[in-house]
Design an enzyme around this catalytic site. Structure first.
Site, PDB file in Angstrom:
ATOM      1  N   ARG A 134       0.793  -1.233   0.000  1.00 27.60           N
ATOM      2  CA  ARG A 134       0.000   0.000   0.000  1.00 27.60           C
ATOM      3  C   ARG A 134       0.828   1.287   0.000  1.00 27.60           C
ATOM      4  NH1 ARG A 134      -3.202   0.936   4.229  1.00 27.60           N
ATOM      5  NH2 ARG A 134      -4.859   1.916   3.062  1.00 27.60           N
ATOM      6  N   ASP A 135       2.136   1.197  -0.170  1.00 29.09           N
ATOM      7  CA  ASP A 135       2.927   2.414  -0.310  1.00 29.09           C
ATOM      8  C   ASP A 135       4.152   2.139  -1.183  1.00 29.09           C
ATOM      9  OD1 ASP A 135       3.371   5.118   0.043  1.00 29.09           O
ATOM     10  OD2 ASP A 135       4.449   4.882   1.947  1.00 29.09           O
ATOM     11  N   ILE A 136       3.899   1.473  -2.304  1.00 27.53           N
ATOM     12  CA  ILE A 136       4.992   1.169  -3.230  1.00 27.53           C
ATOM     13  C   ILE A 136       5.374   2.441  -3.981  1.00 27.53           C
ATOM     14  CG2 ILE A 136       5.566  -0.065  -5.366  1.00 27.53           C
ATOM     15  CD1 ILE A 136       5.756  -1.743  -2.812  1.00 27.53           C
ATOM     16  N   THR A 177       0.940   7.541  -0.582  1.00 24.53           N
ATOM     17  CA  THR A 177       1.662   8.630  -1.234  1.00 24.53           C
ATOM     18  C   THR A 177       0.918   9.003  -2.505  1.00 24.53           C
ATOM     19  OG1 THR A 177       3.741   7.752  -0.353  1.00 24.53           O
ATOM     20  CG2 THR A 177       3.901   9.355  -2.144  1.00 24.53           C
TER      21      THR A 177
END
Length: 294
Positions: A134-136, A177
């Site tokens: 969920r934050d690649i 992000t």
């Protein structure tokens, strides 16, 4: 920075790597050992609260559940009012991919197929273990000159919901992000591996072109573009990209999860069978420093 502190738990702190708004990253050594580790530390004081401690404990739990050479190794966790809370991890000394995009994009292109394969393997391991990151983004991949990769930062990582849990899980808090968020994450919907595939697609796009798929003058405008607009093909910004790979990146950035590759195994198969660039870029020559005038 927390000045005057020499020890946290059983670890001697000897070098501050980075100080953020909430956490400090230190190079540390256990007492009576010479091996260095990285410590993500929440100091005692005003920043120390139950929710932030729980966030750090979550990172530790996720890290301990993963076992892959391209995922940062997680070793220890501690929490006390005296020392604050901390997670001890492998110390992997190299800039992240975001820094390298800014500083030396050309030095990535000649080995980009290898880098992407290693990154995809790390993320696929997470998915097989039932987690979605969920934050690649390039900030969360450390890559050295020998193409060794470490995937980091499990702050937003969640278990992939299946069956009834996916149907009745309720709306998720919107976090991530903005430049890399998939539409379903923006809407607060349940995320599976295909959400990470979208974010990974944004990262691949940036690695190829040096630019993000979408930019905007406000967070709301940026998120709206992820929801509604199709980005320009990578070939418009880099004509050397192979047609098949450009199409693959386009599918990764599809608005609907069902239109993306089903898994990163599919991405890796296509990458292995083809190539990123029509003409493989050459390794840049080392920079020669100009002599200084006396």
């Amino acid at each position: 920075m927390s000045a005057g502190r020499e020890f946290v738990g059983n670890y001697r702190m000897f070098h501050l790597i980075r100080a953020g708004a909430m956490f400090e990253i230190w190079a540390v050594r256990p007492m009576a050992e010479t091996t260095a580790y990285a410590m993500k530390w929440l100091p005692p004081g005003s920043r120390y609260d139950r929710s932030t401690v729980a966030q750090l404990k979550h990172e530790y739990d996720v890290g301990k559940a993963l076992d892959h050479p391209s995922i940062i190794k997680t070793y220890d966790y501690g929490d006390s009012k005296k020392d604050g809370a901390y997670v001890v991890m492998e110390l992997f000394k190299t800039p992240n991919l975001k820094q390298q995009i800014h500083d030396q994009l050309d030095s990535l292109h000649w080995r980009l197929d290898t880098i992407l394969m290693e990154c995809a393997q790390a993320l696929e391991h997470m998915h097989r273990r039932g987690w979605v990151h969920r934050d690649i983004k390039p900030d969360n991949f450390l890559v050295d000159e020998n193409n060794h990769i470490r995937l980091i930062d499990f702050t937003l990582t969640m278990k992939i919901k299946t069956g009834i849990g996916k149907m009745f899980g309720g709306k998720m808090p919107v976090a991530g992000t903005h430049s890399y968020m998939p539409p379903e994450q923006i809407r607060g919907q349940a995320c599976d591996a295909r959400a990470d595939i979208y974010s990974f697609g944004c990262m691949v796009y940036e690695l190829i072109t040096g630019k993000l798929p979408f930019t905007a003058t406000s967070p709301a405008e940026l998120l709206n573009k992820h929801l509604k607009l199709k980005p320009p093909s990578v070939q418009m910004l880099n004509r050397n990209v192979h047609n098949d790979f450009a199409n693959l990146v386009g599918r990764m950035l599809a608005k609907e999860p069902k239109d993306r590759p089903e898994s990163l195994m599919e991405f890796m198969r296509e990458l292995k069978a083809g190539r990123v660039f029509q003409i493989k870029p050459k390794k840049p020559l080392p920079k020669v420093e100009e002599p200084k005038d006396d």
